[in-house]
Each structure stands twice: as C-alpha cells, then as structure tokens.
Design a protein around this motif. Structure first.
Motif, PDB file in Angstrom:
ATOM      1  N   VAL A 148       0.868  -1.186   0.000  1.00 20.16           N
ATOM      2  CA  VAL A 148       0.000   0.000   0.000  1.00 20.16           C
ATOM      3  C   VAL A 148       0.898   1.226   0.000  1.00 20.16           C
ATOM      4  O   VAL A 148       1.956   1.237   0.644  1.00 20.16           O
ATOM      5  CB  VAL A 148      -0.954  -0.009   1.219  1.00 20.16           C
ATOM      6  CG1 VAL A 148      -1.476   1.379   1.539  1.00 20.16           C
ATOM      7  CG2 VAL A 148      -2.117  -0.967   0.999  1.00 20.16           C
ATOM      8  N   ARG A 149       0.484   2.265  -0.734  1.00 19.78           N
ATOM      9  CA  ARG A 149       1.270   3.496  -0.837  1.00 19.78           C
ATOM     10  C   ARG A 149       1.660   3.994   0.549  1.00 19.78           C
ATOM     11  O   ARG A 149       0.796   4.181   1.398  1.00 19.78           O
ATOM     12  CB  ARG A 149       0.456   4.600  -1.494  1.00 19.78           C
ATOM     13  CG  ARG A 149      -0.123   4.285  -2.842  1.00 19.78           C
ATOM     14  CD  ARG A 149      -1.244   5.281  -3.165  1.00 19.78           C
ATOM     15  NE  ARG A 149      -0.707   6.620  -3.138  1.00 19.78           N
ATOM     16  CZ  ARG A 149      -0.219   7.238  -4.214  1.00 19.78           C
ATOM     17  NH1 ARG A 149      -0.212   6.636  -5.382  1.00 19.78           N
ATOM     18  NH2 ARG A 149       0.257   8.446  -4.119  1.00 19.78           N
ATOM     19  N   PRO A 150       2.917   4.255   0.767  1.00 15.43           N
ATOM     20  CA  PRO A 150       3.345   4.692   2.096  1.00 15.43           C
ATOM     21  C   PRO A 150       2.943   6.133   2.402  1.00 15.43           C
ATOM     22  O   PRO A 150       3.002   6.546   3.565  1.00 15.43           O
ATOM     23  CB  PRO A 150       4.866   4.549   2.036  1.00 15.43           C
ATOM     24  CG  PRO A 150       5.201   4.637   0.584  1.00 15.43           C
ATOM     25  CD  PRO A 150       4.028   4.105  -0.167  1.00 15.43           C
ATOM     26  N   ASP A 151       2.528   6.889   1.375  1.00 13.21           N
ATOM     27  CA  ASP A 151       2.158   8.294   1.623  1.00 13.21           C
ATOM     28  C   ASP A 151       0.673   8.456   1.943  1.00 13.21           C
ATOM     29  O   ASP A 151       0.135   9.557   1.893  1.00 13.21           O
ATOM     30  CB  ASP A 151       2.560   9.177   0.423  1.00 13.21           C
ATOM     31  CG  ASP A 151       1.924   8.695  -0.874  1.00 13.21           C
ATOM     32  OD1 ASP A 151       1.341   7.583  -0.882  1.00 13.21           O
ATOM     33  OD2 ASP A 151       2.011   9.425  -1.871  1.00 13.21           O
ATOM     34  N   LEU A 152      -0.007   7.351   2.277  1.00 12.88           N
ATOM     35  CA  LEU A 152      -1.405   7.433   2.734  1.00 12.88           C
ATOM     36  C   LEU A 152      -1.485   6.950   4.180  1.00 12.88           C
ATOM     37  O   LEU A 152      -0.927   5.916   4.523  1.00 12.88           O
ATOM     38  CB  LEU A 152      -2.298   6.516   1.879  1.00 12.88           C
ATOM     39  CG  LEU A 152      -2.882   7.053   0.586  1.00 12.88           C
ATOM     40  CD1 LEU A 152      -3.640   5.941  -0.142  1.00 12.88           C
ATOM     41  CD2 LEU A 152      -3.803   8.240   0.835  1.00 12.88           C
ATOM     42  N   VAL A 156      -6.988   6.511   7.334  1.00 13.18           N
ATOM     43  CA  VAL A 156      -7.771   7.306   6.369  1.00 13.18           C
ATOM     44  C   VAL A 156      -8.054   6.473   5.120  1.00 13.18           C
ATOM     45  O   VAL A 156      -9.182   6.454   4.596  1.00 13.18           O
ATOM     46  CB  VAL A 156      -7.021   8.610   5.998  1.00 13.18           C
ATOM     47  CG1 VAL A 156      -7.694   9.322   4.830  1.00 13.18           C
ATOM     48  CG2 VAL A 156      -6.947   9.533   7.208  1.00 13.18           C
ATOM     49  N   ALA A 157      -7.050   5.731   4.662  1.00 10.32           N
ATOM     50  CA  ALA A 157      -7.234   4.888   3.471  1.00 10.32           C
ATOM     51  C   ALA A 157      -8.338   3.855   3.700  1.00 10.32           C
ATOM     52  O   ALA A 157      -9.175   3.621   2.810  1.00 10.32           O
ATOM     53  CB  ALA A 157      -5.926   4.190   3.114  1.00 10.32           C
TER      54      ALA A 157
ATOM     55  N   LEU B 195      -4.891   2.696  -4.111  1.00  8.71           N
ATOM     56  CA  LEU B 195      -4.314   2.350  -2.823  1.00  8.71           C
ATOM     57  C   LEU B 195      -2.986   1.614  -2.972  1.00  8.71           C
ATOM     58  O   LEU B 195      -2.090   1.700  -2.132  1.00  8.71           O
ATOM     59  CB  LEU B 195      -5.322   1.430  -2.107  1.00  8.71           C
ATOM     60  CG  LEU B 195      -5.106   1.066  -0.662  1.00  8.71           C
ATOM     61  CD1 LEU B 195      -5.180   2.305   0.208  1.00  8.71           C
ATOM     62  CD2 LEU B 195      -6.169   0.062  -0.225  1.00  8.71           C
ATOM     63  N   ALA B 197       0.632   0.239  -3.808  1.00  5.67           N
ATOM     64  CA  ALA B 197       1.948   0.884  -3.942  1.00  5.67           C
ATOM     65  C   ALA B 197       2.475   0.693  -5.360  1.00  5.67           C
ATOM     66  O   ALA B 197       2.249  -0.343  -5.968  1.00  5.67           O
ATOM     67  CB  ALA B 197       2.925   0.294  -2.949  1.00  5.67           C
TER      68      ALA B 197
END
Lengths: 197, 197
Positions: A148-152, A156-157, B195, B197
């Motif tokens: 999962v994107r580390p900048d979220l 919240v995601a 979502l 990565a």
C-alpha cells in the motif's frame, strides 16, 4: 372447484415477505418515523396479524440489520481464513462486500443509516466497528508488507476504501445497472489501481 | 453599572447562529422529524422570535442546502473556467469539493440526505444532478484524452469518485481528524492513483 389449497390464516405474508416490506418502508420513512400502524396499512393486514409473525418493530430491525451484518461477516471470516499477502485478502474483502451489498441492498442500506438510539442499533454499530477494525488492520498490514502506498495514512485509506463501497447504496440499482460482479470489478480497479490510466 | 450595551430584542441569535442550530437539529432528527417547536425548545426562544428571523422551516432548509450547493458550484465554475486536460480539471473539482465539504460539513450532510419531498428538496436534487453531470462529462472527456483507464465505465467511475468524496460526511470531523488540505490530498491520491503501492 379449484384444486388449490384453501388459503387460511394470514394470506400472502410469511415472515420473510413481511420483513422485506418493513425494510423498504424503514428505508423510505426512517425507522423512527415508521409505526407498526404504518406497516399494517402498507401490508393491508391487521397489526395482530403482524404480531403473529414478529413480536415487535425492534425485532424487525434486528432481523434486517443482522441479514446485512451476517453477510458482511461471512466475507470477513473467509478473509481471515485466507493465506497470502494482506493486499489480496483486502481485495477479497472489498469484492465480497460489494457482492453482499448488491445482493442484500435494502438490508445494508438500513444498516448504514442506523444511528444508535436503541439497544439493537447500538449492537449493530458495535458489529460495524468490529468490521471496520478488520479493514483498518488489513490496510495497515498491507502497508507494512509494502503493498500500500506509504504516503497514505492507513486509517484514512481504510475509511475511504469502505466509504467508496458503502456509497453504492446511494445509486446502485441491481435491475437497472451493471451486474454485481462487474460493479465489484470496477470498485476494486478504482480503489486499488486508481482512475488514472 | 456594566458598560456593555443593553441586550434588546432577541438575545443571542442572529439568522446565522439560528441556521447553524437548525441544521444540527435537522441532521440529528431528520428534516421531516424536526418541528419549529423542537427548534424553539432547543434555542430557548419562542417560535415568534424564530419567525422574526425566518418565515418558515422550509426557508431554513433552503438557506442550508444553498450554502452547500453554492460552495460546490463555485468550485464547479472555477473548474469549467480552467484550461488544460480534463483530468487536471477533474482533480481540481475533487479537491475543491473535499474542501467545501470539510468547511461546510453540516450543510453538505443535510444536502446529501435530502430525499425530494418538497419543492425546495426537489430543487436541491436538480442542482445535485447538474453537478453530477459535470463530473460525468469530465470523466468521459478525460477518458477520451487517454488519461482515465479505458477498462472503467466512465459513468460508474464518476459515481464511485463522488461516492468516495461524499462518504466523508459519515466520519470526517474537522477538529479531531487531519486538516482538510491533507484529507483532500488523500482523496485525490486514492481516487486517481489507487491504494496499491
């Protein structure tokens, strides 16, 4: 003479069909705004005929929200039992939840509007929170696995993810729109891969 | 003797503060389920004191939903005036809508619960549809420009996109959660990039 069996007792309604009419009415007028009197008028049967099937309005609410929650928790249990990366389990949970929502739309709609004024409503909210925790945990785990994107913010995601799923009750109509499987595909593509080409 | 000016007339409330209390009450109990009597009790002033500020409950509803719609249409007008690829204009619309929602949360919450039983509610729903058409047109245009995944139905994508945005009313609390700008970033990342990565 007709060979059909004589209709006796309360014609036309068993508990299931009564529940479906009740849920439709609760969704239209609000649970608090619907009386057993309203329901009896809508069904065209007496209140005592309703009480033959179900002891109270609260019991109708309990049966309805449990129909939604039981479906969601079946998917949750499947998800928990899966092996493999958290991102795949999360995808399974999202896809399965869309299918439950499409299959049990009026019940899930009622569940998502519950505000917690009675014991049954508070119990339903507690089960919803339990489900939301599972989602949040899976997002966190998927992030720690690098999927999962580390900048979220994972919390919240998780909320946005099921915000997208739950928003389906506002517009999805199974008979008019695309089949539930296609909808589940679209939600998963959009949520995990994004809108951008 | 105090040097503060004597409080005359209706103490404590002007139209704005009255509207804010009314909207809070409508959101808690439903618009249909809230009477001017309830509002007068909540405010601790007489009904005639309320009517001094506003002619009817309907007018309070109109002021409230227009507060939400005017904010959203300001962003829509900015978006329409922008040059450049549709995907950038769509991003502007999503970001701006999140900011309006966070800034005018109770008003947008009321707007999104309007069901269309009165003339004012039907007018609000018509403006919502107009806004939704703008979103759908932008998604379609962005897809024709090659910037939206071709394997998503643009109409479904548009609904999911604003389903995500609108779902914020269910959980976002400005004082408790991250600032609106961060929230808008998260929504845009999630919606456009996904979502994963």
């Amino acid at each position: 003479m007709s060979t059909a069996p004589a209709r006796r007792g309360r014609p036309g309604y068993d508990l299931e069909s009564l529940l479906q009419v009740a849920v439709k009415l609760f969704n239209e007028r609000g649970y608090d705004g619907t009386s057993m009197e309203d329901l009896s008028r809508k069904l065209g049967i007496t209140k005592s005929a309703i009480y033959h099937h179900v002891p109270s309005k609260e019991e109708l609410l309990r049966l309805a929200v449990d129909r939604a929650l039981d479906g969601l928790f079946e998917v949750a249990d499947e998800t928990t039992a899966l092996e493999g990366p958290a991102i795949d389990r999360l995808t399974h949970l999202v896809r399965g939840s869309v299918l439950v929502l499409a299959d049990r739309l009026p019940f899930v709609t009622l569940l998502l509007r519950v505000r917690g004024n009675t014991k049954i409503e508070r119990a339903a909210l507690a089960r919803r929170r339990e489900f939301d925790h599972l989602v949040a945990d899976l997002v966190k785990q998927a992030e720690s696995e690098g999927d999962v994107r580390p900048d979220l913010d994972p919390a919240v995601a998780a909320r946005l993810l099921f915000g997208t799923v739950n928003s389906l009750i506002e517009w999805y109509r199974p008979r008019r729109d695309s089949p539930a499987e296609d909808l589940a595909d679209a939600v998963c593509k959009m949520a995990f891969e994004g809108l951008r080409a």
